[in-house]
Design a protein around this motif. Structure first.
Motif, PDB file in Angstrom:
ATOM      1  N   GLY A  84      32.954  41.584  34.809  1.00 53.45           N
ATOM      2  CA  GLY A  84      32.277  40.363  34.515  1.00 53.45           C
ATOM      3  C   GLY A  84      31.558  39.375  35.721  1.00 53.45           C
ATOM      4  O   GLY A  84      31.121  40.069  36.828  1.00 53.45           O
ATOM      5  N   PRO A  85      30.960  38.398  35.232  1.00 46.57           N
ATOM      6  CA  PRO A  85      30.249  37.489  36.398  1.00 46.57           C
ATOM      7  C   PRO A  85      31.176  37.166  37.492  1.00 46.57           C
ATOM      8  O   PRO A  85      32.341  37.131  37.448  1.00 46.57           O
ATOM      9  N   SER A  86      30.469  36.866  38.601  1.00 47.78           N
ATOM     10  CA  SER A  86      31.116  36.554  39.792  1.00 47.78           C
ATOM     11  C   SER A  86      30.562  35.499  40.575  1.00 47.78           C
ATOM     12  O   SER A  86      29.389  34.988  40.096  1.00 47.78           O
ATOM     13  N   THR A  87      31.257  34.568  41.385  1.00 45.90           N
ATOM     14  CA  THR A  87      30.694  33.631  42.233  1.00 45.90           C
ATOM     15  C   THR A  87      31.345  33.466  43.790  1.00 45.90           C
ATOM     16  O   THR A  87      32.240  34.096  43.748  1.00 45.90           O
ATOM     17  N   VAL A  88      31.096  32.515  44.607  1.00 41.63           N
ATOM     18  CA  VAL A  88      31.537  32.295  45.872  1.00 41.63           C
ATOM     19  C   VAL A  88      31.581  30.746  45.978  1.00 41.63           C
ATOM     20  O   VAL A  88      31.013  30.097  45.214  1.00 41.63           O
ATOM     21  N   SER A  89      32.827  30.272  46.820  1.00 45.08           N
ATOM     22  CA  SER A  89      33.183  29.020  46.706  1.00 45.08           C
ATOM     23  C   SER A  89      32.329  28.427  47.872  1.00 45.08           C
ATOM     24  O   SER A  89      31.707  29.089  48.973  1.00 45.08           O
ATOM     25  N   GLN A  90      31.942  26.930  47.757  1.00 43.71           N
ATOM     26  CA  GLN A  90      30.983  26.373  48.517  1.00 43.71           C
ATOM     27  C   GLN A  90      31.765  25.631  49.940  1.00 43.71           C
ATOM     28  O   GLN A  90      32.939  25.883  50.029  1.00 43.71           O
ATOM     29  N   ALA A  91      31.228  25.014  50.559  1.00 41.68           N
ATOM     30  CA  ALA A  91      31.890  24.689  51.840  1.00 41.68           C
ATOM     31  C   ALA A  91      32.883  23.714  51.713  1.00 41.68           C
ATOM     32  O   ALA A  91      33.763  23.625  52.592  1.00 41.68           O
ATOM     33  N   ASP A  92      32.988  23.050  50.513  1.00 42.82           N
ATOM     34  CA  ASP A  92      34.414  21.848  50.119  1.00 42.82           C
ATOM     35  C   ASP A  92      35.277  22.834  49.244  1.00 42.82           C
ATOM     36  O   ASP A  92      35.992  22.235  48.898  1.00 42.82           O
ATOM     37  N   GLY A  93      34.923  24.317  49.051  1.00 42.45           N
ATOM     38  CA  GLY A  93      35.930  24.882  48.539  1.00 42.45           C
ATOM     39  C   GLY A  93      35.717  25.088  47.061  1.00 42.45           C
ATOM     40  O   GLY A  93      36.406  25.881  46.285  1.00 42.45           O
ATOM     41  N   SER A  94      34.851  24.265  46.345  1.00 39.41           N
ATOM     42  CA  SER A  94      34.551  24.206  44.904  1.00 39.41           C
ATOM     43  C   SER A  94      33.625  25.403  44.705  1.00 39.41           C
ATOM     44  O   SER A  94      32.994  25.817  45.370  1.00 39.41           O
ATOM     45  N   PHE A  95      33.754  25.918  43.333  1.00 38.63           N
ATOM     46  CA  PHE A  95      32.899  26.814  42.748  1.00 38.63           C
ATOM     47  C   PHE A  95      32.698  26.557  41.225  1.00 38.63           C
ATOM     48  O   PHE A  95      33.438  25.738  40.546  1.00 38.63           O
ATOM     49  N   THR A  96      31.794  27.225  40.880  1.00 32.66           N
ATOM     50  CA  THR A  96      31.423  27.088  39.306  1.00 32.66           C
ATOM     51  C   THR A  96      31.221  28.649  39.075  1.00 32.66           C
ATOM     52  O   THR A  96      30.271  29.280  39.351  1.00 32.66           O
ATOM     53  N   LEU A  97      32.015  29.070  37.931  1.00 35.03           N
ATOM     54  CA  LEU A  97      31.778  30.666  37.455  1.00 35.03           C
ATOM     55  C   LEU A  97      31.086  30.305  36.017  1.00 35.03           C
ATOM     56  O   LEU A  97      31.897  30.027  35.263  1.00 35.03           O
ATOM     57  N   PRO A  98      29.693  30.661  36.138  1.00 38.65           N
ATOM     58  CA  PRO A  98      29.017  30.607  34.530  1.00 38.65           C
ATOM     59  C   PRO A  98      29.554  31.853  33.866  1.00 38.65           C
ATOM     60  O   PRO A  98      29.628  32.842  34.348  1.00 38.65           O
ATOM     61  N   ALA A 157      40.768  34.050  30.283  1.00 34.23           N
ATOM     62  CA  ALA A 157      39.766  34.260  31.156  1.00 34.23           C
ATOM     63  C   ALA A 157      40.322  35.057  32.568  1.00 34.23           C
ATOM     64  O   ALA A 157      41.025  34.445  32.918  1.00 34.23           O
ATOM     65  N   ASN A 158      40.282  36.434  32.813  1.00 32.37           N
ATOM     66  CA  ASN A 158      40.840  37.016  33.798  1.00 32.37           C
ATOM     67  C   ASN A 158      40.131  36.440  35.071  1.00 32.37           C
ATOM     68  O   ASN A 158      38.664  36.809  35.077  1.00 32.37           O
ATOM     69  N   LEU A 159      40.870  36.024  36.250  1.00 30.69           N
ATOM     70  CA  LEU A 159      40.100  35.951  37.557  1.00 30.69           C
ATOM     71  C   LEU A 159      40.602  36.544  38.530  1.00 30.69           C
ATOM     72  O   LEU A 159      41.923  36.429  38.615  1.00 30.69           O
ATOM     73  N   ASP A 160      39.844  37.053  39.475  1.00 29.36           N
ATOM     74  CA  ASP A 160      40.209  37.677  40.898  1.00 29.36           C
ATOM     75  C   ASP A 160      39.992  36.942  41.933  1.00 29.36           C
ATOM     76  O   ASP A 160      38.501  36.939  42.053  1.00 29.36           O
ATOM     77  N   VAL A 161      40.553  36.383  42.745  1.00 28.22           N
ATOM     78  CA  VAL A 161      40.152  35.596  43.592  1.00 28.22           C
ATOM     79  C   VAL A 161      40.413  36.119  45.112  1.00 28.22           C
ATOM     80  O   VAL A 161      41.807  36.228  45.575  1.00 28.22           O
ATOM     81  N   TRP A 162      39.689  36.191  46.039  1.00 26.65           N
ATOM     82  CA  TRP A 162      39.934  36.947  47.291  1.00 26.65           C
ATOM     83  C   TRP A 162      38.960  36.670  48.240  1.00 26.65           C
ATOM     84  O   TRP A 162      37.848  36.533  48.018  1.00 26.65           O
ATOM     85  N   ALA A 163      39.712  36.881  49.544  1.00 25.29           N
ATOM     86  CA  ALA A 163      38.390  36.815  50.850  1.00 25.29           C
ATOM     87  C   ALA A 163      39.020  37.911  51.740  1.00 25.29           C
ATOM     88  O   ALA A 163      40.129  38.048  52.010  1.00 25.29           O
TER      89      ALA A 163
END
Length: 840
Positions: A154-168, A177-183
């Motif tokens: 599926g689609p992906s995105t990255v978090s911004q400097a303030d930690g916020s993110f938008t996954l369209p 909606a399944n999410l995989d969050v990783w660094a």
């Protein structure tokens, strides 16, 4: 009975054989056509990567192929097809396939295939925009550049400097909606199923709040003594000193560190486990380093690795005593501020200032009252350590030397020799820096500059225990190239009156010459003859303006004139020829008045006989060698004019007196006059005027009356030395050889009495010159506060290069006082022409 059975068996056998043959014949003659009866299921969700299906069918054999088709789209081929009698099973991969109605096809081998009468529908995947924030689990600090995936494909995105993110357009399957969050290599993966309601889908968005990530390896670094967090500590995880670092990081302002695993993509956290036995990793160490602290190293067990655990580190500060002094050398009473620079968090301080006094303050101030050299001690301590800092000869209290000097000359041409004289006090040794790379340790050195330039001179003086001080004079010495002008004369000494023929020798083209003969007399001729009438020593200067700029050549005591010597007759056997009376020149000249009643101008005409040159002294300090000329005195009076006629045989003189003005002039009884308007304005009388407009106004013909009445000049004397003898600076630079006003400084002004024929606007041509930009001339009428014209003087390239600048000037009819004001430096002005606008 046996025969009967035999007779019946044979027909039965024959019947079976015939039936089989009939069946074989029937099969060969009429094969079954493949067909698809139905498809189960007949729809599925888009982006589903494993959709199983079953086809009820007839007429298929072997391993048939199945596919979905839609016009304009690439076929979707089934996988893992299997035939079991009248059913075909397999699955479809619907990832990134277009939703809609698709045809279902099946085929045996290379046959064209058959199509099902129904359709397989791919339903659109529900999507929603997901927003949220990613933070560190232990600190709550926002995390940037963290990757957020929706399902595997599926689609992906990255978090911004303030930690916020938008996954369209996140996919929603069965309300989730399944999410995989990783660094990678820093934080552990976070797998989250986000519940999505029908309301969320209708809005098209859902905020899932905060997602906390657990670091793979993290902790806090603090000061072991104070407990304060320590930033900028370098933390590493190693197996042994010979192996590469497994993980590393730097603590932030809160002392918090997070290690980044160096081989994250291959699962380094597991790699750490694989390094040893299950309960212990031999040789695994956590290390930390920070300036001012002892190195840290500790072995780690495997039990805690991978758990929700912080690996906190306490660093022990290095304990050292140290300090700074705000001054080291001074004169009693000398106040010194001592600043503690110790490390390791001391709690006790003891100072010994070397003069028998002590202090227990952390940052004391001490006053030394006696001269001497002092060693200072500082002892610091806390509950677990102590240290001492000793600084020998830390404070010197003595008489303060003062550096100062002078020079016999500060400017000249190469080679330029300067005698420097020491003016310092309290100094015992000296060092000079002349600015050209050379030095001297003499007290009063002599130095010769061989290259042109501007030089800064520095003198450093020292005294015993005190040390050194210095004085620097920027740009103190100015050295130019050797002068390109020179002069000579036919004689340099003799009895008075001594006639001297001067000859200039200038390299380059010169347009203007100005001589100063040392007896207050001047000349503008290139090769003048001057007669010295009094005994004395005279310094001669020649100013030349031309292709090399303005240069001056001065020779001190160049002319030596002695008193006349009366010869004593002697008897000799040699007969010396005596010049006859007719060989001597005969001085003679006439004087006539010029300019009409009230004029101070005269015309002088030489009628000398047998003279090769003449010299005039006009009685007001002005001399000239012109035989015929006009001259204007700057004030009324009676003047004695003396002519000296010279030739090779000798000279003769003639004296006449002249009174100017020549005839009485009716003038107001009070001069200068006082004109009363809103303010009282004192004016002088016109000089060579009043001046008529339209017409030409010569800048040097300003009114009579002197300083603050007819003019204001900021320097004493006429720096140009020509035409008039007050403080206005007049020279001759323009190509028409007429005098001009020069050396203008900001704030100076000139006043003129003018008669304006008619009220109107006049085209005024200002003849000006300047080697700078930004100079202006302002024109005022009758003491007004607002200028009637402002002239912007251009940079003409040189003081000798004059240009005429046209400016409109509106003037009233009648007699008026015209004032030229100079708000800036750097302008020369020769004359102003006034023509009525339109040439009338």
């Amino acid at each position: 009975m046996t025969d009967l059975l035999k007779r019946m068996t044979w027909p039965l056998i024959m019947l079976v054989i015939v039936s089989c043959l009939l069946m074989i014949a029937s099969a060969t003659a009429d094969p079954v056509t493949p067909s698809i009866i139905d498809c189960t299921p007949d729809h599925a969700m888009a982006n589903n990567t494993w959709v199983s299906f079953t086809l009820n069918c007839t007429g298929f054999s072997g391993t048939p192929t199945v596919w979905l088709a839609m016009a304009g789209q690439t076929n979707i081929s089934a996988s893992s097809e299997e035939l079991d009698g009248t059913t075909i099973t397999g699955y479809f991969d619907l990832l990134n396939k277009v939703p809609g109605s698709w045809e279902v096809w099946a085929a045996n081998g290379t046959d064209p295939g058959v199509k099902w009468n129904g359709t397989f529908t791919i339903d659109p995947m529900p999507t929603v925009n997901l927003t949220g924030k990613v933070v560190d689990h232990f600190t709550g600090l926002p995390l940037s550049n963290v990757v957020i995936y929706n399902f595997d494909y599926g689609p992906s995105t990255v978090s911004q400097a303030d930690g916020s993110f938008t996954l369209p357009d996140a996919w929603v399957i069965e309300g989730k909606a399944n999410l995989d969050v990783w660094a990678a290599g820093i934080y552990r993966d976070n797998y989250t199923d986000v519940s999505v309601t029908e309301g969320d889908l209708q809005r098209g968005s859902k905020d899932i709040g905060t997602i906390e990530l657990y670091p793979i390896f993290a902790g806090f670094v603090t000061d072991k003594i104070t407990g304060k967090p320590l930033p900028d500590a370098h933390v590493s995880l190693i197996i042994s000193s010979s192996e590469p670092v497994l993980a590393s990081g730097v603590s932030n302002s809160q002392g918090y560190y997070v290690l980044q695993i160096t081989d994250a993509n291959s699962g380094s956290d597991k790699k750490l486990r694989d390094a040893g036995v299950e309960s212990q990793i031999p040789g695994l160490y956590l290390t930390a380093e920070k300036d001012g602290y002892e190195p840290y190293s500790t072995g780690l067990s495997l039990i805690s690795l991978g758990e929700d655990y912080l690996y906190n580190i306490e660093l022990t500060p290095i304990f050292t005593a140290d300090f700074l002094a705000s001054g080291h050398v001074g004169q009693a009473p000398f106040s010194v501020r001592f600043l503690d620079q110790s490390t390791g968090s001391p709690t006790i301080w003891r100072w010994d200032f070397g003069d028998g006094t002590t202090s227990t303050e952390q940052n004391p101030t001490h006053v030394y009252t006696r001269t001497g050299v002092y060693t200072v001690f500082l002892i610091t301590a806390n509950d677990w350590a102590t240290d001492i800092c000793t600084k020998s000869r830390c404070i010197v209290v003595n008489t303060v030397p003062v550096a100062n000097f002078t020079a016999n000359a500060t400017s000249g041409s190469t080679p330029f020799t300067v005698q420097f004289t020491d003016l310092s006090t309290g100094a015992e040794s000296f060092e000079w820096q002349f600015g050209d790379g050379t030095t001297s340790t003499e007290q009063n050195p002599v130095h010769t500059y061989t290259q042109p330039g501007t030089y800064t001179v520095t003198q450093v003086v020292s005294r015993g225990e005190y040390g050194s001080v210095f004085v620097e004079k920027p740009g103190y010495i100015s050295v130019s190239n050797p002068s390109t002008i020179g002069f000579s004369s036919n004689v340099t000494r003799g009895p008075s009156p001594l006639a001297v023929q001067f000859t200039e020798s200038t390299n380059g083209s010169a347009r203007y010459f100005f001589w100063q003969f040392g007896d207050h007399a001047t000349s503008n001729e290139p090769n003048p003859v001057h007669i010295y009438s009094e005994a004395g020593q005279y310094t001669v200067s020649l100013y030349a303006v031309g292709s090399n700029g303005t240069e001056v050549k001065t020779v001190e005591n160049y002319i030596n004139v002695t008193s006349p010597v009366i010869p004593t007759p002697t008897v000799t056997t040699t007969v010396t020829p005596t010049p006859t009376e007719r060989d001597l020149p005969v001085a003679n000249f006439t004087i006539t008045s010029q300019g009409g009643p009230g004029s101070l101008a005269i015309q002088v005409t030489s009628t000398a006989v047998n003279a090769t040159s003449v010299q005039f002294d006009l009685g007001d300090g002005t001399t000239t060698a012109y035989p015929n000329f006009q001259y204007t005195y700057w004030q009324a009076g009676t003047y004695t004019i003396k002519q000296t006629a010279t030739n090779g045989a000798g000279y003769s003189t003639k004296i006449l007196t002249v009174t100017v003005p020549a005839v009485p002039v009716t003038t107001p009884t009070v001069s200068p006059t006082v004109t009363v308007s809103p303010t009282v304005t004192v004016t002088g009388s016109a000089y060579n005027g009043p001046h008529t407009i339209p017409g030409t106004l010569q800048a040097e013909d300003y009114d009579l009356g002197g300083e603050s009445i007819a003019y204001h000049d900021t320097t004493a004397g006429n720096e140009g030395g020509v035409y008039r003898h007050d403080d206005v600076d007049i020279e001759v630079l323009d190509t028409d050889r007429s005098p001009n006003v020069g050396w203008i400084r900001a704030g100076e002004w000139l006043a003129y009495t003018v008669n304006v024929n008619a009220t109107g606007t006049y085209d005024a041509g200002f003849r000006v010159a300047s080697s700078h930009s930004g100079s202006t001339v302002q024109v005022y009428v009758d003491g007004g506060s607002t200028p009637v014209a402002t002239v912007n003087v251009p940079n003409t390239g040189d003081w000798l290069t004059f240009q005429t600048v046209q400016v409109p000037v509106t003037l009233p009819a009648g007699q008026h006082r015209l004032v030229l004001k100079f708000p800036t430096d750097f302008a020369n002005i020769n004359w102003i022409t006034f023509a009525q606008n339109g040439g009338v």
